[in-house]
Design a protein around this motif. Structure first.
Motif, PDB file in Angstrom:
ATOM      1  N   THR A 212       0.821  -1.217   0.000  1.00  0.00           N
ATOM      2  CA  THR A 212       0.000   0.000   0.000  1.00  0.00           C
ATOM      3  C   THR A 212       0.858   1.272   0.000  1.00  0.00           C
ATOM      4  O   THR A 212       0.311   2.381  -0.045  1.00  0.00           O
ATOM      5  N   ALA A 213       2.178   1.133   0.060  1.00  0.00           N
ATOM      6  CA  ALA A 213       3.058   2.305   0.091  1.00  0.00           C
ATOM      7  C   ALA A 213       2.895   3.112  -1.191  1.00  0.00           C
ATOM      8  O   ALA A 213       2.694   2.550  -2.277  1.00  0.00           O
ATOM      9  N   ASN A 214       2.981   4.433  -1.068  1.00  0.00           N
ATOM     10  CA  ASN A 214       2.880   5.254  -2.273  1.00  0.00           C
ATOM     11  C   ASN A 214       4.200   5.205  -3.046  1.00  0.00           C
ATOM     12  O   ASN A 214       5.208   4.703  -2.557  1.00  0.00           O
ATOM     13  N   ASP A 215       4.177   5.741  -4.262  1.00  0.00           N
ATOM     14  CA  ASP A 215       5.347   5.660  -5.133  1.00  0.00           C
ATOM     15  C   ASP A 215       6.575   6.318  -4.503  1.00  0.00           C
ATOM     16  O   ASP A 215       7.695   5.807  -4.623  1.00  0.00           O
ATOM     17  N   ALA A 216       6.381   7.437  -3.843  1.00  0.00           N
ATOM     18  CA  ALA A 216       7.512   8.146  -3.245  1.00  0.00           C
ATOM     19  C   ALA A 216       8.179   7.308  -2.163  1.00  0.00           C
ATOM     20  O   ALA A 216       9.411   7.264  -2.058  1.00  0.00           O
ATOM     21  N   ASP A 217       7.378   6.607  -1.360  1.00  0.00           N
ATOM     22  CA  ASP A 217       7.941   5.772  -0.296  1.00  0.00           C
ATOM     23  C   ASP A 217       8.677   4.570  -0.879  1.00  0.00           C
ATOM     24  O   ASP A 217       9.708   4.144  -0.346  1.00  0.00           O
ATOM     25  N   VAL A 218       8.136   4.011  -1.955  1.00  0.00           N
ATOM     26  CA  VAL A 218       8.799   2.888  -2.611  1.00  0.00           C
ATOM     27  C   VAL A 218      10.166   3.314  -3.130  1.00  0.00           C
ATOM     28  O   VAL A 218      11.176   2.637  -2.913  1.00  0.00           O
ATOM     29  N   LYS A 219      10.192   4.446  -3.821  1.00  0.00           N
ATOM     30  CA  LYS A 219      11.462   4.928  -4.374  1.00  0.00           C
ATOM     31  C   LYS A 219      12.442   5.281  -3.259  1.00  0.00           C
ATOM     32  O   LYS A 219      13.641   5.006  -3.364  1.00  0.00           O
ATOM     33  N   ARG A 220      11.936   5.871  -2.182  1.00  0.00           N
ATOM     34  CA  ARG A 220      12.802   6.237  -1.060  1.00  0.00           C
ATOM     35  C   ARG A 220      13.424   4.986  -0.430  1.00  0.00           C
ATOM     36  O   ARG A 220      14.619   4.978  -0.099  1.00  0.00           O
ATOM     37  N   ALA A 221      12.616   3.950  -0.263  1.00  0.00           N
ATOM     38  CA  ALA A 221      13.126   2.705   0.322  1.00  0.00           C
ATOM     39  C   ALA A 221      14.182   2.071  -0.577  1.00  0.00           C
ATOM     40  O   ALA A 221      15.212   1.577  -0.094  1.00  0.00           O
ATOM     41  N   TYR A 222      13.933   2.114  -1.872  1.00  0.00           N
ATOM     42  CA  TYR A 222      14.888   1.545  -2.829  1.00  0.00           C
ATOM     43  C   TYR A 222      16.218   2.293  -2.780  1.00  0.00           C
ATOM     44  O   TYR A 222      17.290   1.679  -2.694  1.00  0.00           O
ATOM     45  N   ARG A 223      16.155   3.608  -2.820  1.00  0.00           N
ATOM     46  CA  ARG A 223      17.385   4.405  -2.805  1.00  0.00           C
ATOM     47  C   ARG A 223      18.159   4.209  -1.503  1.00  0.00           C
ATOM     48  O   ARG A 223      19.396   4.174  -1.510  1.00  0.00           O
ATOM     49  N   LYS A 224      17.442   4.091  -0.401  1.00  0.00           N
ATOM     50  CA  LYS A 224      18.097   3.879   0.894  1.00  0.00           C
ATOM     51  C   LYS A 224      18.837   2.545   0.906  1.00  0.00           C
ATOM     52  O   LYS A 224      19.994   2.466   1.341  1.00  0.00           O
ATOM     53  N   LEU A 225      18.179   1.493   0.437  1.00  0.00           N
ATOM     54  CA  LEU A 225      18.813   0.182   0.408  1.00  0.00           C
ATOM     55  C   LEU A 225      20.027   0.168  -0.514  1.00  0.00           C
ATOM     56  O   LEU A 225      21.060  -0.419  -0.189  1.00  0.00           O
ATOM     57  N   MET A 226      19.902   0.807  -1.666  1.00  0.00           N
ATOM     58  CA  MET A 226      21.022   0.839  -2.596  1.00  0.00           C
ATOM     59  C   MET A 226      22.197   1.619  -2.018  1.00  0.00           C
ATOM     60  O   MET A 226      23.357   1.253  -2.209  1.00  0.00           O
ATOM     61  N   SER A 227      21.891   2.689  -1.306  1.00  0.00           N
ATOM     62  CA  SER A 227      22.959   3.474  -0.678  1.00  0.00           C
ATOM     63  C   SER A 227      23.657   2.661   0.412  1.00  0.00           C
ATOM     64  O   SER A 227      24.894   2.646   0.497  1.00  0.00           O
ATOM     65  N   GLU A 228      22.888   1.964   1.225  1.00  0.00           N
ATOM     66  CA  GLU A 228      23.455   1.192   2.327  1.00  0.00           C
ATOM     67  C   GLU A 228      24.263  -0.011   1.845  1.00  0.00           C
ATOM     68  O   GLU A 228      25.194  -0.446   2.514  1.00  0.00           O
ATOM     69  N   ASN A 229      23.869  -0.564   0.690  1.00  0.00           N
ATOM     70  CA  ASN A 229      24.469  -1.812   0.230  1.00  0.00           C
ATOM     71  C   ASN A 229      25.375  -1.658  -0.984  1.00  0.00           C
ATOM     72  O   ASN A 229      25.810  -2.662  -1.556  1.00  0.00           O
ATOM     73  N   HIS A 230      25.666  -0.425  -1.373  1.00  0.00           N
ATOM     74  CA  HIS A 230      26.538  -0.226  -2.534  1.00  0.00           C
ATOM     75  C   HIS A 230      27.908  -0.856  -2.252  1.00  0.00           C
ATOM     76  O   HIS A 230      28.510  -0.610  -1.204  1.00  0.00           O
ATOM     77  N   PRO A 231      28.412  -1.684  -3.172  1.00  0.00           N
ATOM     78  CA  PRO A 231      29.687  -2.370  -2.933  1.00  0.00           C
ATOM     79  C   PRO A 231      30.843  -1.433  -2.597  1.00  0.00           C
ATOM     80  O   PRO A 231      31.700  -1.762  -1.767  1.00  0.00           O
ATOM     81  N   ASP A 232      30.890  -0.253  -3.223  1.00  0.00           N
ATOM     82  CA  ASP A 232      31.980   0.680  -2.925  1.00  0.00           C
ATOM     83  C   ASP A 232      31.894   1.182  -1.484  1.00  0.00           C
ATOM     84  O   ASP A 232      32.913   1.325  -0.799  1.00  0.00           O
TER      85      ASP A 232
END
Length: 270
Positions: A212-232
């Protein structure tokens, strides 16, 4: 560096006036490079110890996890062997990993003690804990199904590492269909239809947001995970190059989960 030189000067000033100030500043200036090298050597040594414990504990616990349902399948053995390649193990390290795996399969193997040893070694390197759990889930995913005893053991391992059932659920969702390819050692997932409603539920589980999350929350969650898990970024925290493939696999699965949600929504708007 200037801060420490000034402090050294002030201490010298308090002890022996201006001559003491000059001596104190010069002494700190001369010693700082040496201290820096010693600290760096200590940090490198500690990371090396964590890596060694990671390899030994990973394969030992993997052996126990694969044996949890009563037998070790050929697919699970294939995952372990594929992990040898991903981690770029030399022949000597491969033999050590095989011995650890076989040790984990023994009836008297102390799972909790092994997890505790790794937890202690990785106390200041949490990135290794995430990869450790990722590998264990991928081993179970290899044969396309999860036995209740295997899932219970995963929860037990997570608790021993100071992680949660949510972490287990996220990795299980990834392996069920949160991304393409073979994850964390070559596992092929739990066999769920990648575009089924259940696969979409898994995609939301991977991102940690409700359907039920809105688009902004979905994108925010994705960006947060990618930032936290970026290999560099993980490399800067001590992840060795030999383990980069595991981190890259995780980010691929996160991205695939996000793209699945995008397709289901007809695009995710900012």
């Amino acid at each position: 560096m200037q801060f420490f030189i000034i402090v050294g000067g002030l201490i010298g000033l308090a002890v022996n006036g201006w001559r003491g100030a000059a001596f104190g500043a010069l002494l700190v200036w001369a010693l700082l490079p040496l201290v820096g090298r010693l600290l760096l050597k200590t940090a490198v040594r500690k990371i090396g110890q964590v890596q060694t414990q990671f390899l030994d504990s990973t394969f030992a616990v993997m052996g126990a996890v694969c044996k949890a349902d009563g037998q070790v399948s050929s697919e699970e053995i294939r995952v372990a062997e594929a992990l040898f390649d991903q981690l770029r193990l030399n022949p000597e390290a491969r033999e050590a990993a095989k011995r650890a795996f076989n040790r984990g399969k023994e009836p008297d193997f102390d799972l909790d003690a092994e997890v505790a040893r790794f937890a202690t070694a990785s106390a200041r390197a949490p990135v290794f804990r995430q990869l450790f759990l990722q590998v264990q889930v991928s081993a179970i995913a290899a044969d396309g199904q999860t036995h209740p005893a295997e899932h219970a053991m995963l929860l037990r391992i997570a608790r021993g590492l100071g992680m949660s059932a949510h972490d287990v659920a996220m990795f299980e969702a990834m392996m069920r269909g949160g991304g393409p390819g073979n994850g964390g050692g070559g596992g092929g997932g739990f066999g769920r239809d990648r575009e089924s409603p259940s696969a979409l539920d898994d995609a939301y589980q991977v991102l940690g947001v409700p359907a039920t999350a809105n688009d902004a929350d979905v994108k925010r969650a994705y960006r947060k995970l990618m930032s936290e898990n970026h290999p560099d970024k993980l490399a800067a925290k001590g992840l060795p190059e030999s383990m980069r493939a595991l981190a890259e696999e995780k980010t691929r699965r996160i991205t695939a989960a996000y793209e699945r949600i995008e397709r289901a929504r007809g695009g995710v708007k900012s």
